[in-house]
Design a protein around this motif. Structure first.
Motif, short mmCIF file in Angstrom:
data_model
loop_
_atom_site.label_atom_id
_atom_site.label_comp_id
_atom_site.label_asym_id
_atom_site.label_seq_id
_atom_site.Cartn_x
_atom_site.Cartn_y
_atom_site.Cartn_z
N VAL A 126 0.79 -1.19 0.03
CA VAL A 126 0.05 0.02 -0.09
C VAL A 126 0.87 1.21 0.15
N GLY A 127 2.01 1.11 0.73
CA GLY A 127 2.77 2.14 0.86
C GLY A 127 3.56 2.46 -0.54
N ALA A 128 3.98 1.64 -1.18
CA ALA A 128 4.30 1.48 -2.60
C ALA A 128 3.51 2.03 -3.78
N VAL A 129 2.14 1.49 -3.43
CA VAL A 129 1.15 2.27 -4.43
C VAL A 129 1.14 3.56 -4.21
N THR A 130 1.03 4.04 -3.02
CA THR A 130 0.67 5.39 -2.58
C THR A 130 1.85 6.40 -2.95
N ALA A 131 3.26 5.84 -2.71
CA ALA A 131 4.19 6.54 -3.55
C ALA A 131 4.28 6.50 -4.99
N GLY A 132 3.89 5.56 -5.61
CA GLY A 132 3.86 5.52 -7.04
C GLY A 132 2.75 6.69 -7.60
N ILE A 133 1.73 6.86 -6.94
CA ILE A 133 0.74 7.66 -7.17
C ILE A 133 1.09 9.11 -6.92
N THR A 134 1.70 9.33 -5.89
CA THR A 134 2.33 10.53 -5.40
C THR A 134 3.34 10.88 -6.47
N ALA A 135 4.39 9.96 -6.76
CA ALA A 135 5.27 10.46 -7.96
C ALA A 135 4.80 10.89 -9.31
N TYR A 136 3.57 10.09 -9.42
CA TYR A 136 3.07 10.28 -10.79
C TYR A 136 2.34 11.72 -10.76
N ARG A 137 1.77 11.89 -9.70
CA ARG A 137 1.01 13.34 -9.71
C ARG A 137 2.11 14.58 -9.68
N THR A 138 3.14 14.33 -8.95
CA THR A 138 4.34 15.41 -8.89
C THR A 138 5.03 15.41 -10.45
N GLY A 139 5.13 14.24 -10.83
CA GLY A 139 5.74 14.01 -12.07
C GLY A 139 5.31 14.90 -13.46
N ARG A 140 3.91 14.85 -13.10
CA ARG A 140 3.22 15.78 -14.28
C ARG A 140 3.42 17.26 -14.25
N ARG A 141 3.90 17.80 -12.95
CA ARG A 141 4.27 19.02 -12.79
C ARG A 141 5.76 19.38 -13.06
N THR A 142 6.75 18.37 -12.86
CA THR A 142 8.04 18.59 -13.04
C THR A 142 8.55 17.53 -14.07
N PRO A 143 9.34 17.82 -15.00
CA PRO A 143 9.62 16.95 -15.99
C PRO A 143 10.56 16.00 -15.64
N HIS A 144 11.27 16.05 -14.61
CA HIS A 144 12.48 14.94 -14.26
C HIS A 144 12.07 13.62 -13.76
N ARG A 145 10.70 13.26 -13.46
CA ARG A 145 10.48 12.13 -13.08
C ARG A 145 10.26 11.28 -14.00
N MET A 146 10.79 10.08 -14.08
CA MET A 146 10.82 8.76 -14.89
C MET A 146 9.18 8.04 -14.85
N PRO A 147 8.75 8.02 -15.87
CA PRO A 147 7.43 7.42 -15.92
C PRO A 147 7.79 5.80 -15.78
#
Length: 67
Positions: free
Chosen positions: A18-39
Motif C-alpha cells: 500500500v505504501g508503494a502504490v501510494t508513493a507511485g501515485i504521489t510520484a505520478y502526480r508530482t511528475g506531471r508538474r516536473t519533467p524530471h520524473r521517470m514514468p
C-alpha cells in the motif's frame, strides 16, 4: 520491491505494498508538474506494490484457512 519480497510475512507485504502504490501515485502526480520524473519508475512502484498486495492477501488467505 520490498512488498514482493515480504509478502509471506503475515501482512507486512500488504502494508508495504500500500505504501508503494501510494508513493507511485504521489510520484505520478508530482511528475506531471516536473519533467524530471521517470514514468518507468512510477509504473514499477505501482506494479510492485500491487503485486505485493495481491501476494500478501493470497498468502494470508491460505494461512488463515489452514489454521
Amino acid at each position: 520491491m520490498l512488498s514482493v519480497a515480504l509478502f509471506w510475512a503475515y501482512g507486512i507485504g500488504v502494508i508495504v505494498g500500500v505504501g508503494a502504490v501510494t508513493a507511485g501515485i504521489t510520484a505520478y502526480r508530482t511528475g506531471r508538474r516536473t519533467p524530471h520524473r521517470m514514468p518507468v519508475d512510477v509504473a514499477a512502484r505501482i506494479t510492485a506494490g500491487i503485486t505485493g498486495i495481491v501476494n500478501g492477501l493470497l498468502f494470508l488467505a491460505v494461512v488463515l484457512t489452514h489454521t
